[in-house]
Design a protein around this motif. Sequence first.
Motif, PDB file in Angstrom:
ATOM      1  N   UNK A 258       0.820  -1.214   0.000  1.00 30.11           N
ATOM      2  CA  UNK A 258       0.000   0.000   0.000  1.00 30.11           C
ATOM      3  C   UNK A 258       0.852   1.262   0.000  1.00 30.11           C
ATOM      4  N   UNK A 259       1.988   1.194   0.715  1.00 35.14           N
ATOM      5  CA  UNK A 259       2.896   2.350   0.738  1.00 35.14           C
ATOM      6  C   UNK A 259       3.484   2.616  -0.638  1.00 35.14           C
TER       7      UNK A 259
ATOM      8  N   UNK B 103       4.137   5.806  -5.514  1.00 36.08           N
ATOM      9  CA  UNK B 103       4.183   5.901  -6.981  1.00 36.08           C
ATOM     10  C   UNK B 103       3.122   6.888  -7.470  1.00 36.08           C
ATOM     11  N   UNK B 104       1.926   6.809  -6.891  1.00 40.15           N
ATOM     12  CA  UNK B 104       0.850   7.724  -7.314  1.00 40.15           C
ATOM     13  C   UNK B 104       1.184   9.169  -6.961  1.00 40.15           C
ATOM     14  N   UNK B 105       1.853   9.349  -5.813  1.00 37.60           N
ATOM     15  CA  UNK B 105       2.213  10.699  -5.374  1.00 37.60           C
ATOM     16  C   UNK B 105       3.206  11.320  -6.358  1.00 37.60           C
ATOM     17  N   UNK B 106       4.203  10.534  -6.784  1.00 40.51           N
ATOM     18  CA  UNK B 106       5.246  11.054  -7.674  1.00 40.51           C
ATOM     19  C   UNK B 106       4.807  11.155  -9.126  1.00 40.51           C
ATOM     20  N   UNK B 107       3.971  10.193  -9.557  1.00 38.32           N
ATOM     21  CA  UNK B 107       3.709  10.094 -11.001  1.00 38.32           C
ATOM     22  C   UNK B 107       2.232  10.219 -11.372  1.00 38.32           C
TER      23      UNK B 107
END
Length: 254
Positions: free
Chosen positions: A194-195, A200-204
């Motif tokens: 989950x982390x 990944x979603x935060x950066x990309x």
Amino acid sequence: MGKIIAIANQKGGVGKTTTSVNLAASLGVLEKKVLLIDADPQANATSGLGINVEEVEAGSYQVLEHTIDPKDTIVATTSPNVDLIPAHIDLVAIEIELVDKENREYMLKKAIEGLAKDYDYILIDCAPSLGLLTLNALTAANSVIIPIQCEYFALEGLGKLLNTIKSVQKIHNPELDIEGLLLTMYDSRLRLSNQVVEEVKKHFSEMVFKTIIQRNVRLSEAPSYGESIISYDAGSTGANNYLSLAQELIQKNK
């Protein structure tokens, strides 16, 4: 004209071949005509589609060498609407053999240019390295899918791959797009999984596919039977995940 998509990540074991084989099979089931090119000397995509690697007489090696018409290397698979250009262990030698060739990064692009009109999608399963084989695939492709496993070192090496993609865009293939980052081997019970998804979603953000490929026993079993997950167990989580990815890809490219 068909879209050419490379499936690449220099890290091994992130689900590149699993994605190549099962995305091809899922697109095929959704009535798209697909050609899968096995550009990995390990030839796992070839055996994963039930082709005996020992019996491959002509494949991606000859295609890259320009010694045979690519059309003559195409074999039909048992997956509906999916054709394959198989790989052979000889492919290991290609990097050394191409080193002195002029325009060596364009060998695959030149060879498969004429095939795009016969297919909706051409998928290239890349080797787990950033060598000449992967460079050829990125130069030939319109876009690239990057599988990322939901594990501890997920983002390690991603920067290097993105830099390689940038330099391919600059020098060899200005048209190359990132089709998307694909999260694989996700286990909802693990905090780490989950982390990684959050990270990944935060950066990309926009670059990440909505579909996430979950860890699934049936998915790991299918290749040993030479079948895609679609024909091995169409009701499994793995099959649902890859069908959902195929639909997302089709939607994106409308």
